[in-house]
Design a protein around this motif. Structure first.
Motif, PDB file in Angstrom:
ATOM      1  N   THR A  69       0.855  -1.135  -0.015  1.00 27.30           N
ATOM      2  CA  THR A  69       0.110   0.144   0.014  1.00 27.30           C
ATOM      3  C   THR A  69       0.895   1.329  -0.078  1.00 27.30           C
ATOM      4  O   THR A  69       0.363   2.422   0.060  1.00 27.30           O
ATOM      5  CB  THR A  69      -1.053  -0.005   1.161  1.00 27.30           C
ATOM      6  N   THR A  70       2.185   0.979  -0.333  1.00 29.65           N
ATOM      7  CA  THR A  70       3.033   2.208  -0.038  1.00 29.65           C
ATOM      8  C   THR A  70       3.134   2.732  -1.435  1.00 29.65           C
ATOM      9  O   THR A  70       3.610   2.030  -2.149  1.00 29.65           O
ATOM     10  CB  THR A  70       4.277   2.054   0.695  1.00 29.65           C
ATOM     11  N   ASN A  71       2.797   4.035  -1.789  1.00 27.55           N
ATOM     12  CA  ASN A  71       2.705   4.484  -3.244  1.00 27.55           C
ATOM     13  C   ASN A  71       3.766   5.598  -3.340  1.00 27.55           C
ATOM     14  O   ASN A  71       3.831   6.571  -2.225  1.00 27.55           O
ATOM     15  CB  ASN A  71       1.364   4.821  -3.773  1.00 27.55           C
ATOM     16  N   GLU A  72       4.167   6.159  -4.425  1.00 31.68           N
ATOM     17  CA  GLU A  72       5.046   7.031  -4.630  1.00 31.68           C
ATOM     18  C   GLU A  72       4.254   8.359  -4.474  1.00 31.68           C
ATOM     19  O   GLU A  72       3.149   8.487  -4.683  1.00 31.68           O
ATOM     20  CB  GLU A  72       5.681   7.060  -5.778  1.00 31.68           C
ATOM     21  N   SER A  73       4.869   9.414  -4.056  1.00 38.82           N
ATOM     22  CA  SER A  73       4.360  10.700  -4.071  1.00 38.82           C
ATOM     23  C   SER A  73       5.572  11.818  -4.498  1.00 38.82           C
ATOM     24  O   SER A  73       6.543  11.421  -4.301  1.00 38.82           O
ATOM     25  CB  SER A  73       3.868  10.963  -2.889  1.00 38.82           C
ATOM     26  N   PHE A  74       5.157  12.878  -4.978  1.00 40.99           N
ATOM     27  CA  PHE A  74       6.111  14.110  -5.004  1.00 40.99           C
ATOM     28  C   PHE A  74       5.715  15.324  -4.855  1.00 40.99           C
ATOM     29  O   PHE A  74       4.150  15.668  -4.739  1.00 40.99           O
ATOM     30  CB  PHE A  74       6.883  13.916  -6.284  1.00 40.99           C
ATOM     31  N   PHE A  75       6.422  16.445  -4.551  1.00 43.59           N
ATOM     32  CA  PHE A  75       6.026  17.882  -4.208  1.00 43.59           C
ATOM     33  C   PHE A  75       5.301  18.331  -5.354  1.00 43.59           C
ATOM     34  O   PHE A  75       5.620  18.197  -6.649  1.00 43.59           O
ATOM     35  CB  PHE A  75       7.196  18.577  -3.955  1.00 43.59           C
ATOM     36  N   PHE A  76       4.328  19.079  -5.027  1.00 46.90           N
ATOM     37  CA  PHE A  76       3.588  19.747  -5.851  1.00 46.90           C
ATOM     38  C   PHE A  76       3.063  18.861  -7.157  1.00 46.90           C
ATOM     39  O   PHE A  76       2.750  19.009  -8.277  1.00 46.90           O
ATOM     40  CB  PHE A  76       4.169  20.883  -6.511  1.00 46.90           C
ATOM     41  N   ARG A  77       2.600  17.756  -6.750  1.00 46.19           N
ATOM     42  CA  ARG A  77       2.166  16.877  -7.487  1.00 46.19           C
ATOM     43  C   ARG A  77       0.844  17.115  -8.464  1.00 46.19           C
ATOM     44  O   ARG A  77      -0.083  17.473  -7.846  1.00 46.19           O
ATOM     45  CB  ARG A  77       1.805  15.494  -6.842  1.00 46.19           C
ATOM     46  N   ASP A  78       1.032  17.156 -10.012  1.00 45.37           N
ATOM     47  CA  ASP A  78       0.252  17.597 -10.663  1.00 45.37           C
ATOM     48  C   ASP A  78      -0.164  19.227 -10.857  1.00 45.37           C
ATOM     49  O   ASP A  78      -0.921  19.716 -11.805  1.00 45.37           O
ATOM     50  CB  ASP A  78      -1.228  16.877 -10.430  1.00 45.37           C
ATOM     51  N   THR A  79       0.278  19.941  -9.925  1.00 47.25           N
ATOM     52  CA  THR A  79       0.281  21.576  -9.821  1.00 47.25           C
ATOM     53  C   THR A  79      -1.077  21.894  -9.756  1.00 47.25           C
ATOM     54  O   THR A  79      -1.275  22.884  -8.847  1.00 47.25           O
ATOM     55  CB  THR A  79       1.004  21.978 -11.159  1.00 47.25           C
ATOM     56  N   ARG A  80      -2.048  21.641 -10.586  1.00 49.93           N
ATOM     57  CA  ARG A  80      -3.397  22.272 -10.531  1.00 49.93           C
ATOM     58  C   ARG A  80      -4.176  22.186  -9.533  1.00 49.93           C
ATOM     59  O   ARG A  80      -4.678  23.350  -8.909  1.00 49.93           O
ATOM     60  CB  ARG A  80      -4.122  21.726 -11.765  1.00 49.93           C
ATOM     61  N   PRO A  81      -4.014  21.088  -8.537  1.00 57.11           N
ATOM     62  CA  PRO A  81      -4.709  21.274  -7.385  1.00 57.11           C
ATOM     63  C   PRO A  81      -4.185  22.140  -6.452  1.00 57.11           C
ATOM     64  O   PRO A  81      -4.825  22.731  -5.548  1.00 57.11           O
ATOM     65  CB  PRO A  81      -4.627  19.793  -6.823  1.00 57.11           C
ATOM     66  N   PHE A  82      -2.842  22.381  -6.400  1.00 61.26           N
ATOM     67  CA  PHE A  82      -2.384  23.362  -5.603  1.00 61.26           C
ATOM     68  C   PHE A  82      -2.493  24.664  -5.969  1.00 61.26           C
ATOM     69  O   PHE A  82      -2.708  25.659  -5.262  1.00 61.26           O
ATOM     70  CB  PHE A  82      -0.692  22.978  -5.150  1.00 61.26           C
ATOM     71  N   ASP A  83      -2.811  24.953  -7.351  1.00 60.34           N
ATOM     72  CA  ASP A  83      -3.287  26.253  -7.760  1.00 60.34           C
ATOM     73  C   ASP A  83      -4.303  26.734  -7.287  1.00 60.34           C
ATOM     74  O   ASP A  83      -4.904  27.788  -6.940  1.00 60.34           O
ATOM     75  CB  ASP A  83      -2.850  26.180  -9.250  1.00 60.34           C
TER      76      ASP A  83
END
Length: 279
Positions: A69-83
């Motif tokens: 169940t451990t999945n990768e992640s990264f900062f500002f993933r996909d950008t749009r959600p954080f905008d």
């Protein structure tokens, strides 16, 4: 791996985490559980299945669930959600909560912490607007191992290069050897907790914003419905839900509605208001 062992492991994972594995994903079991087998002195995934049958609830079972169940992640993933978070969601909620001056945000299935730390950086950049506000970020995951990594906040050069603007790296991280650690100030903004999405989130409290991105794709439809409806109960009628780009609430629940022109961002549907409108 034989069919019996695959079915046994797939059933265990579904019951413990909601993860649904189709037959063609047998290779995932082989690749991810090989290291688990070696850690426990076993020679194969078949041996893992045999041990789990003999000793249900053992530490081996926890390691198997965490490995799968451990999945990768990264900062500002996909950008749009954080905008959207910065330009739409925050301004609207800051106006709506101006009397209480309080916000609660849930980063569900937070993995190694990049999502909640991204939110913390955005909030830090908005510090002038948030003066006098109490903003809580609760980040949860099923895996205690990955939560320990998230709390530590130390990332490799590769991890910080994936999506993180260089100015934020220099501002909010300290170099530790060949790795980077997020500042204590930002680490202190996140309340990390172990939580299984198959359970009720009532113990976590209520949230104005919920990030539930790239999680539902691993569940079957009844589980998706249950998770979303439990989450909706913990949100106010003007709350916001984030899902991943490949996920939707359509045909799954009527407790959330698509916000026009905002992919991946959903509003809460108040059941009482819906009944009143129907009447």
């Amino acid at each position: 791996m034989n069919k019996s062992d695959f079915d046994f492991l797939a059933t265990l994972l579904r019951n413990r985490s909601g993860l649904v594995l189709s037959d063609e994903k047998a290779y995932l079991l082989e690749s991810r559980l090989g290291p688990v087998a070696r850690k426990h002195g076993l020679t194969s995934v078949e041996d893992v299945a045999s041990q789990l049958r003999a000793r249900p609830g053992s530490p081996l079972e926890l390691d198997v669930v965490e490995a799968m169940t451990t999945n990768e992640s990264f900062f500002f993933r996909d950008t749009r959600p954080f905008d959207q978070f910065k330009d739409i969601v925050l301004p609207q909620l800051l106006d709506a909560r101006r009397s209480s001056r309080s916000l609660r945000i849930w980063s569900a299935a937070c993995s190694s912490g990049q999502e909640p730390y991204t939110l913390a950086m955005i909030l830090k950049e908005q510090a002038a607007k948030l003066a006098g506000w109490r903003v809580e970020i609760v980040a949860t995951d099923l895996s205690t191992v990955i939560l320990d990594k998230a709390k530590e906040g130390i990332y490799s050069q590769f991890e910080v290069q994936r999506g993180l603007p260089i100015n934020l790296l220099m501002k909010y991280f300290t170099q530790v050897g060949d790795r980077w650690q997020i500042t204590q100030d930002l680490r202190g903004m996140i309340d990390y907790r172990m939580f299984n999405l198959l359970e009720s989130p009532a113990s976590l409290g209520r949230f104005d914003i919920v990030f539930l991105r790239n999680v539902l794709i691993y569940f079957d439809q009844p589980t998706k419905t249950q998770v979303l409806e439990r989450v909706a109960k913990q949100m106010p009628s003007d709350g916001y839900l984030y899902l991943g780009g490949a996920e939707t609430v359509l045909g799954i629940t009527d407790r959330f509605q698509v916000l026009p022109g905002q992919r991946g961002l959903y509003g809460v549907v108040d059941p009482a208001a819906k009944v009143a409108a129907a009447g």
